[in-house]
Write a protein that holds these residues in place. Structure first.
Motif, short mmCIF file in Angstrom:
data_model
loop_
_atom_site.label_atom_id
_atom_site.label_comp_id
_atom_site.label_asym_id
_atom_site.label_seq_id
_atom_site.Cartn_x
_atom_site.Cartn_y
_atom_site.Cartn_z
N UNK A 177 0.81 -1.22 0.00
CA UNK A 177 0.00 0.00 0.00
C UNK A 177 0.84 1.26 0.00
N UNK A 178 2.11 1.14 0.34
CA UNK A 178 3.02 2.29 0.31
C UNK A 178 4.44 1.79 0.11
N UNK A 179 5.18 2.45 -0.78
CA UNK A 179 6.59 2.11 -0.99
C UNK A 179 7.33 3.38 -1.40
N UNK A 180 8.25 3.82 -0.55
CA UNK A 180 9.01 5.05 -0.80
C UNK A 180 10.49 4.75 -0.85
N UNK A 181 11.18 5.36 -1.80
CA UNK A 181 12.64 5.37 -1.83
C UNK A 181 13.07 6.76 -1.45
N UNK A 182 13.71 6.88 -0.29
CA UNK A 182 14.01 8.21 0.23
C UNK A 182 12.72 8.96 0.47
N UNK A 183 12.60 10.15 -0.11
CA UNK A 183 11.39 10.97 0.05
C UNK A 183 10.47 10.87 -1.17
N UNK A 184 10.73 9.90 -2.04
CA UNK A 184 9.98 9.80 -3.29
C UNK A 184 9.15 8.52 -3.30
N UNK A 185 7.88 8.63 -3.64
CA UNK A 185 7.05 7.45 -3.79
C UNK A 185 7.45 6.67 -5.03
N UNK A 186 7.57 5.36 -4.89
CA UNK A 186 7.95 4.51 -6.01
C UNK A 186 6.78 4.42 -6.99
N UNK A 187 7.03 4.55 -8.30
CA UNK A 187 5.94 4.48 -9.28
C UNK A 187 5.14 3.19 -9.19
N UNK A 188 3.86 3.29 -9.54
CA UNK A 188 2.95 2.15 -9.40
C UNK A 188 3.39 0.93 -10.17
N UNK A 189 3.95 1.10 -11.37
CA UNK A 189 4.36 -0.07 -12.15
C UNK A 189 5.52 -0.79 -11.48
N UNK A 190 6.39 -0.03 -10.81
CA UNK A 190 7.51 -0.65 -10.08
C UNK A 190 6.98 -1.38 -8.85
N UNK A 191 6.01 -0.77 -8.16
CA UNK A 191 5.39 -1.42 -7.00
C UNK A 191 4.77 -2.75 -7.43
N UNK A 192 4.10 -2.76 -8.57
CA UNK A 192 3.49 -4.00 -9.08
C UNK A 192 4.56 -5.07 -9.33
N UNK A 193 5.70 -4.67 -9.88
CA UNK A 193 6.79 -5.62 -10.14
C UNK A 193 7.34 -6.18 -8.83
N UNK A 194 7.53 -5.30 -7.84
CA UNK A 194 8.02 -5.74 -6.53
C UNK A 194 7.03 -6.72 -5.90
N UNK A 195 5.76 -6.38 -5.99
CA UNK A 195 4.72 -7.22 -5.40
C UNK A 195 4.69 -8.59 -6.06
N UNK A 196 4.79 -8.62 -7.38
CA UNK A 196 4.80 -9.89 -8.11
C UNK A 196 6.02 -10.73 -7.74
N UNK A 197 7.17 -10.07 -7.61
CA UNK A 197 8.40 -10.78 -7.23
C UNK A 197 8.28 -11.37 -5.84
N UNK A 198 7.74 -10.59 -4.90
CA UNK A 198 7.57 -11.09 -3.53
C UNK A 198 6.60 -12.26 -3.49
N UNK A 199 5.48 -12.14 -4.20
CA UNK A 199 4.52 -13.24 -4.25
C UNK A 199 5.19 -14.52 -4.75
#
Length: 221
Positions: free
Chosen positions: A154-176
């Motif tokens: 529901x939230x993923x930040x690198x430093x003070x910047x929110x990670x783009x949604x497509x990158x969040x989707x990739x991270x989520x898929x990798x974790x799953x």
């Protein structure tokens, strides 16, 4: 004129360096530390090894390999099976070397377990890119079958910047994929999985013996 151009270029470069270090997207000597971007966010995670040993002893779970082998960079092996029905506190989990030992990609891991979600912080070096900085995220994890789970970030930040949604989707898929592959390899079955304030409630089967090879500091299996 040339002097003015060089001054403008130098000013732009300095501004860019300051901005990058303030945003926490890369490490700049002195500046990153001054902005607090050279370290992971402090979540106040606690470590209670006695609590973990008590939990493991209650169910007969053993980790007989040398202590230094249990890291995120180590290949783990699982055998046997025990029935588990109980809460494992975040401080007990926080005592595991998998979360306290750094490798070339991830260090300074901290997490807190809340009712329905987990918040996690770490310092990350992104493989293949000149990007490094503190990462903070919030996510939930839920049972989808007796042998699968799903992560929802529901939230993923690198430093003070929110990670783009497509990158969040990739991270989520990798974790799953990583978690579900591990569940099958370890022979885990899940009857119930709940995130509670300060603990995880788990009911199902868990490996009785967990061994680990010597770690490779450059890789995460």
């Amino acid at each position: 004129m040339l002097r003015r151009v060089l001054i403008v270029i130098a000013g732009v470069v300095v501004a860019a360096v300051v901005a990058i270090s303030w945003l926490g997207l890369a490490q700049v000597p002195v500046l990153s530390a001054a902005f607090g971007m050279d370290r992971a966010r402090d979540l106040g995670m606690q470590s209670d090894r006695a609590s973990f040993e008590s939990f493991a002893g209650q169910y007969g779970i053993t980790r007989p390999s040398p202590v230094e082998n249990y890291t995120l960079s180590s290949k783990h092996h699982w055998s046997g099976s025990v029935e588990v029905d109980g809460n494992l506190g975040e401080a007990a989990l926080g005592s595991l070397r998998e979360f306290t030992t750094a490798n070339s990609h991830v260090s300074q891991i901290q997490f807190r377990i809340h009712d329905g979600y987990v918040e996690m912080a770490a310092f990350v070096n992104v493989p293949g890119y000149p990007i490094s900085g503190p990462v903070y995220g919030q996510f939930s994890i839920a049972r989808t079958s007796s042998k699968t789970v799903a992560v929802d970030i529901t939230q993923l930040d690198l430093g003070r910047v929110g990670v783009p949604g497509n990158v969040v989707d990739q991270v989520q898929t990798t974790l799953d994929g990583y978690l579900n592959k591990t569940i099958i390899e370890a022979g885990i079955t899940i009857e119930s999985l709940e995130l509670q304030e300060g603990a995880i409630y788990f009911k199902g089967t868990w490996p009785k013996t967990i061994t680990a090879d010597a770690p490779n500091p450059n890789d995460i299996p």
